[in-house]
Motif scaffolding. Structure first.
Motif, short mmCIF file in Angstrom:
data_model
loop_
_atom_site.label_atom_id
_atom_site.label_comp_id
_atom_site.label_asym_id
_atom_site.label_seq_id
_atom_site.Cartn_x
_atom_site.Cartn_y
_atom_site.Cartn_z
N ALA A 23 0.83 -1.21 0.00
CA ALA A 23 0.00 0.00 0.00
C ALA A 23 0.86 1.26 0.00
CB ALA A 23 -0.95 -0.01 1.19
N ILE A 24 1.96 1.25 0.73
CA ILE A 24 2.88 2.40 0.73
C ILE A 24 3.45 2.60 -0.67
CG2 ILE A 24 5.11 3.24 1.57
CD1 ILE A 24 4.44 1.79 4.25
N TYR A 25 3.92 1.52 -1.26
CA TYR A 25 4.49 1.59 -2.60
C TYR A 25 3.46 2.15 -3.59
CZ TYR A 25 6.23 0.20 -7.16
OH TYR A 25 6.62 0.22 -8.47
N ALA A 26 2.25 1.64 -3.54
CA ALA A 26 1.21 2.08 -4.48
C ALA A 26 0.88 3.56 -4.27
CB ALA A 26 -0.05 1.23 -4.31
N ALA A 27 0.69 3.98 -3.02
CA ALA A 27 0.35 5.39 -2.75
C ALA A 27 1.47 6.33 -3.18
CB ALA A 27 0.04 5.57 -1.27
N ILE A 84 12.43 15.31 16.60
CA ILE A 84 12.12 15.51 18.01
C ILE A 84 13.42 15.79 18.76
CG2 ILE A 84 11.22 14.42 20.10
CD1 ILE A 84 9.35 12.78 18.25
N SER A 85 13.44 16.90 19.46
CA SER A 85 14.67 17.30 20.15
C SER A 85 14.46 17.36 21.65
CB SER A 85 15.15 18.66 19.65
OG SER A 85 14.36 19.70 20.21
N ALA A 86 15.56 17.27 22.37
CA ALA A 86 15.52 17.40 23.83
C ALA A 86 15.05 18.80 24.22
CB ALA A 86 16.89 17.10 24.42
N GLY A 87 15.19 19.76 23.32
CA GLY A 87 14.75 21.13 23.59
C GLY A 87 13.27 21.34 23.43
N GLY A 88 12.55 20.29 23.04
CA GLY A 88 11.09 20.39 22.99
C GLY A 88 10.51 20.84 21.67
N THR A 89 11.21 20.58 20.58
CA THR A 89 10.65 20.92 19.27
C THR A 89 10.52 19.67 18.40
OG1 THR A 89 12.81 21.39 18.28
CG2 THR A 89 11.65 23.24 19.30
N GLY A 90 9.67 19.76 17.42
CA GLY A 90 9.48 18.71 16.44
C GLY A 90 8.81 19.29 15.22
N GLU A 91 8.75 18.50 14.17
CA GLU A 91 8.12 18.95 12.93
C GLU A 91 7.14 17.89 12.46
OE1 GLU A 91 9.36 19.94 8.33
OE2 GLU A 91 10.76 20.47 9.94
N ILE A 92 5.93 18.33 12.15
CA ILE A 92 4.92 17.41 11.64
C ILE A 92 5.11 17.25 10.13
CG2 ILE A 92 3.13 19.16 11.21
CD1 ILE A 92 1.13 17.03 12.43
N GLY A 93 4.94 16.03 9.66
CA GLY A 93 5.01 15.74 8.24
C GLY A 93 3.95 14.70 7.91
N TYR A 94 3.46 14.73 6.69
CA TYR A 94 2.39 13.79 6.33
C TYR A 94 2.25 13.68 4.82
CZ TYR A 94 0.12 18.42 6.63
OH TYR A 94 -0.18 19.76 6.53
N TRP A 95 1.63 12.58 4.44
CA TRP A 95 1.10 12.43 3.09
C TRP A 95 -0.16 11.59 3.18
CZ3 TRP A 95 0.64 7.39 1.61
CH2 TRP A 95 1.61 6.46 2.00
N VAL A 96 -1.06 11.82 2.24
CA VAL A 96 -2.32 11.09 2.20
C VAL A 96 -2.45 10.44 0.83
CG1 VAL A 96 -4.84 11.30 2.34
CG2 VAL A 96 -3.39 12.64 3.87
N ALA A 97 -2.82 9.17 0.83
CA ALA A 97 -3.03 8.44 -0.43
C ALA A 97 -4.13 9.13 -1.23
CB ALA A 97 -3.41 6.99 -0.14
N PRO A 98 -4.00 9.15 -2.54
CA PRO A 98 -5.02 9.80 -3.37
C PRO A 98 -6.44 9.32 -3.09
CG PRO A 98 -3.12 9.25 -4.72
CD PRO A 98 -2.89 8.63 -3.36
N THR A 99 -6.61 8.05 -2.78
CA THR A 99 -7.95 7.50 -2.53
C THR A 99 -8.56 7.98 -1.21
OG1 THR A 99 -6.95 5.55 -1.53
CG2 THR A 99 -7.51 5.42 -3.87
N ALA A 100 -7.76 8.58 -0.34
CA ALA A 100 -8.26 9.02 0.98
C ALA A 100 -8.36 10.54 1.09
CB ALA A 100 -7.35 8.48 2.07
N ARG A 101 -8.10 11.26 0.03
CA ARG A 101 -8.10 12.72 0.09
C ARG A 101 -9.52 13.29 0.08
NH1 ARG A 101 -3.18 13.23 -4.21
NH2 ARG A 101 -1.58 12.49 -2.77
#
Length: 188
Positions: A23-27, A84-101
């Protein structure tokens, strides 16, 4: 960190497994996923196979939390907090399969991930940031809906298989009310 499963009204977010490779490969054949993320292009099966142990290792290193977004047992996308850092920061990242958009799958999943990221059950972040290739309006609309505050343009800051791009950046703090704010790069 040990992988954590998050459950929402419609979704289950859990660590990706070998059963997700197809499913990852297909998306990830989707041109927008390849264009707007750091995934390699062309995206080959070996990349999907390698992603599963990579995600497992990043959980164990306390560096990244990655979830497969599942709707009715089917893979709908991926979402993570990386850097994710010890200083309390992080970054959100994402992707959505075309069939779930276009069904608010991402915002539902992201709310659960954000809540976890700011909580003591998670890394208790003090800042979560979002970055995207300038022009990725769909991702920006999702981030705005989640309450991220637009912070500016990062010139030539994002690199992927297509080269370097300018990037939009936004941030969210635990005390923010998460109501959508105006973004100068998006129409109201």
């Amino acid at each position: 960190m040990e992988p954590v499963t998050l459950v929402t009204k419609r979704l289950t977010l859990s660590a990706p497994t070998d059963a997700d490779v197809d499913a990852i490969y297909a998306a990830c054949q989707d041109p927008d996923i390849q264009r707007y993320t750091t995934l390699p292009s062309p995206y080959e099966r070996r990349h999907a196979n390698g992603f599963i142990p990579f995600a497992r290792t990043r959980w164990a290193q306390d560096a990244e939390a990655t979830w497969a977004i599942r709707e009715d047992g089917r893979l709908a996308g991926m979402i993570s907090i990386n850097g994710i850092s010890a200083g309390g920061t992080g970054e959100i990242g994402y992707w959505v399969a075309p069939t779930a958009r276009r069904r608010a799958v991402l915002t539902e999943a992201a709310r659960a991930v954000i809540d976890w990221g700011f909580s003591g059950a998670g890394p208790a972040l003090q800042r979560l940031q979002w970055r995207a290739v300038a022009g990725n309006v769909a991702s920006a609309r999702s981030a705005r809906a989640l309450g991220f505050r637009y912070e500016g343009l990062l010139r030539g800051a994002l690199a992927n298989s297509f080269g370097r791009d300018d990037g939009w950046i936004a941030g969210l703090l635990p005390q923010d009310d998460r109501m959508p704010q105006p973004w100068p790069v998006l129409p109201d």
